[in-house]
Design an enzyme around this catalytic site. Sequence first.
Site, PDB file in Angstrom:
ATOM      1  N   CYS A 166       0.832  -1.210   0.000  1.00 55.90           N
ATOM      2  CA  CYS A 166       0.000   0.000   0.000  1.00 55.90           C
ATOM      3  C   CYS A 166       0.857   1.246   0.000  1.00 55.90           C
ATOM      4  CB  CYS A 166      -0.873   0.036   1.243  1.00 55.90           C
ATOM      5  SG  CYS A 166      -2.093  -1.233   1.253  1.00 55.90           S
TER       6      CYS A 166
ATOM      7  N   GLU B 244       4.250   1.330   1.899  1.00 56.87           N
ATOM      8  CA  GLU B 244       5.423   1.096   2.727  1.00 56.87           C
ATOM      9  C   GLU B 244       6.716   1.275   1.929  1.00 56.87           C
ATOM     10  OE1 GLU B 244       2.417  -0.731   2.364  1.00 56.87           O
ATOM     11  OE2 GLU B 244       2.917  -2.591   3.371  1.00 56.87           O
TER      12      GLU B 244
END
Lengths: 842, 264
Positions: A438, A440
């Site tokens: 997502c 990171e």
Amino acid sequence: MKKYNSVRVPKTDRITKLVEHLYVKLPEIESARAVLITESYRQTEDEPMVLRRAKAFAHILENLPIIIREGELIVGSSTIAPRGCQTFPEFSYEWLEKEFDTVEHREADPFYISEETKKKLREADAYWKGKTTSELATAYMAPEARKAMEHNVFTPGNYFYNGVGHVTVQYEKVLAIGYEGILNEAEKELARCDFGDADYATKSRFLEAVIISCRAAIGYAQRYAVLARRQAAECRDEKRRGELLVIAENCERVPAKGAQSFYQACQSFWFVQQLLQIESSGHSISPGRFDQYMYPYYSRDIAAGKLTREFAQELIDCIWVKLNDLNKCRDADSAKGFAGYSLFQNLIVGGQDEHGRDVTNDLSFMCIDASMHVFLPQPSLSIRVWNGSPHELLIRAAELTRTGIGLPAYYNDEVIIPSLMSRGLTLEDARTYNIIGCVEPQKAGKTNGWHDAAFFNMCRPLEITFNNGMDCGEQIGPKTGCVEQMQTFEEVYEAYRTQMEYFISLLVNADNAIDQAHAERAPLPFLASMVDDCIRRGKTCEQGGCVYNFTGPQGFGIANVADSLYAVKKLVYDEKKVSMSEYKNALLFNYGKDVKHPLVVAQIAGKVAGELVSQGVRPEAAMVAEAAEQIIAKAVTPEQQKKYQKLLDLIEEVPKFGNDEEEVDLFARDAAYIYTKPLLNYRNPRGGIFQAGLYPVSANVPLGAQTGATPDGRLAGVPVADGVSPTAGKDVNGPTAAANSVSVLDHGIASNGTLFNQKFHPSALSGVSGLDNFVSLIRTYFDQKGSHMQFNVVSKETLLDAQKHPDKYKHLVVRVAGYSALFTTLSKSLQDDIIRRTEQGF
Amino acid sequence: MEEWLHTKGRIFDIQRYSIHDGNGIRTIVFLKGCVLRCLWCCNPESQKFETETMMVDGKPKVMGRDVTVEDVMEVVEKDRNYYRKSGGGMTLSGGESLCQPEFAAALLRAAKERGIGTAMESMGCAPYETIAQILPWLDTYLMDIKHMDPEKHRKFTGKRNELMLANARKIAESGMTELVIRVPVVPTFNDRPEEIAAIAQFADKLPGVKKIHLLPYHRLGQDKYERLSREYMLKEILPPEPEYMQMLKKTAESVSRLECQIGG
């Protein structure tokens, strides 16, 4: 001269057909992998685990059915059915067997499964009892941690039930030297091992496992070469026959050896991407900086006149389709948290090189165009933004955003680079970061980031604080005192902090137990062949072979916690408008609303049962239920209801995070520290540290459903706030105000990533000026040290839903014909006008 | 502290992230009170200077609050970084800002002195001396010209247009601000091609004027009339179709050298 060519190339019919073919049927669960891994495991019982894994991988790749789909230019499919999925019993299997009969009809991500597949899986699964990573992890966990999980304080479900994934490998290495090259490295390292070395046993077996895995990958591609030649021989269409022969040549060459053309580089990339997802079920296997490592092959072929821009675009589009061909079946609860069949294969374009120079190139634009062409959720396209990013690239990205597809996500180099350096990355590694899953950030090919280690619901410890460490009648947290007796706000704050610190320690305990289980039962030698410094260290990523090691669990509900604590401070302690005991009572009875909600009943019934036990009485279910019902009835008299409503009205007036009001925004920043700072004190078994993320995927909805009423006026079961975004409907001053508030949070310390969602009506991005202003909004938020931003451009469906549920959409600004308005405040007929215009927004 | 910061005035709203009224990302300050009573007005709560009660989300809300320039600037300043990146700034709207000339001038001055770009949406319905006081602080004057026929103008807005047209010329001749002409295109009032052409020809003769905006009528203010317990007089009128607006744009461009755009 311009450094790049951004001319658009049209989509071909082939791509349209490939996409159509992909979505003809419901995705299907297949049994081949489960059967094959079980066969292999049965024959290797007495061998070291890492070798067993490699042999199983080889057995799978030798026997997994293969298929070339109609019209494909890039080949390699993990299932015969389009968008099908294999299963991975070595991680967990019981949930799937339990859901065999419901998985086809569930709401989130349904899968078809045949009776024959069920039978085969049952047979294979029988072997795995007691042998899975999830069973070993459970055995390693402290009972207190398991208790906290039962009470929904946090959930490490992702890696508890599945492989880890969440990695970007050295694609460029495979493209350059192939698996033969990597295999040679492993052989050389093996030759250097001395029989007397302390780690000889583990290292030599590991290196053998790497060699077996690389050979397996080469053999798998050869099977495709044979298949392509056979199909070519049978093919009557001359053009397709030619294509099949090129496919065969490609698969004979790569990924065994280095790619000699852009086309071969594409095919080689694909085998890496696919095979990683056959070795393990971990998702978020992220291609990373595709525009960078593919560029040398592209530019060489273009310069030599061997490749047209049109064909290059078609190949990229083909890869985009393939990324959507991979799939994974999750358990029903996780499926809700990751809704949309997403594998989070994050692919990022733009940004800087290791020297800090902008590296936008032709492919950066072509990747954005590919997402426009296929219009599918994968890859999770991201874009790196910094002061040197070309305006043109951001405008192209904004055009994609405007379609409402939710892509790309925008990332800020200027926050992420220093943040990664503060976690020990070198300047060069930090500058060449990419995004996993997502949001990171990490350095490709060197990191095992364990990025999605858990979801931690910051609201639950707050509920537990109000109940002195109790939840549903059970003492699951420390006794931090009765809130009714707390004389100052600082006491409340400290009590919450104490609860948080306790549960954070349990979160760490759970994560480390799972981590250990993966190291022992699911070391991944194929993955290790493409991540530094595994070969030299003689360890897999799971065993600590990587240069950088992290564990990144996500906190969410910051906006709710901040608004809640701020409301308590203002109303109870500063203004003394309500007492703590009234507040506590209102929370217990859900502000008098929907008092039969299971969460309300569970709390009351738990208390009743607890009291009975303390009196030495056995709590019979019927007796408890009756007593609970009576208590609830007494609590919702008209007089009480008036009090609850008054409190809700008072809360409504208290400033909320997200409106560009400094005091409450600073309060939110400190509330976030309660989660992000203590985590930094913990270490994982791979020798790395914990680092917090502040993003929820879509889990804010299901986990909100497990959370009782909160002091910010949120009712039981309602979704909690999303990422670092303000609570839905509480930010009423528009996008710049919300962005200013969110940028007050410390994004740097949440080095596992933060997520900020904004919603727009398409007309806000209409025309050239709409796009320009949109890009200015992103750039300004980033100047103010925001880290990530993504946009939901609202669809017609959303607006229809907003008509039905105005409370959920209080913040929705629509802008049509030179005038902005909050959608829900408009009359029905005008809303209808706007809905009709939505699709013509641009 | 500079004394103009204490100047008081009456506003009814401040709207941030406004992106289709002037350049870049803008904050619009809506001043209360107007000299006209345009039948199609989408901000009927702006017309009276006196505060009044309007239903908002089912609850009565007092429209109109008295603030100082400093109060307004505190909000306007919050988006300074966005203005800088996008070339935006502050826009005064209303109402008619010229009904509170000292307040308007002080607001514009405060913005300019802080390096924030300024624009004003206005009909120019005031003595020219009043306007002249404002021009030194104004980057862009977004001036409405609704019709060339004085009598028809009166019928739909309550006032004849001679003063406004004369002011338009004087503002253009002053050369102190970028003057942009805006035309709300309202069916039955001014949407015939010859009516638009007449305005375009007039605007074209104003020295320095390069742009004309045709703003299609919309009904987004209609429900506010009900919420103010007033009657909306143009219930039967539908917004012009996009194709029709394109035709009017071509008309305006055929009779003038102006750059014509649809919408703000």
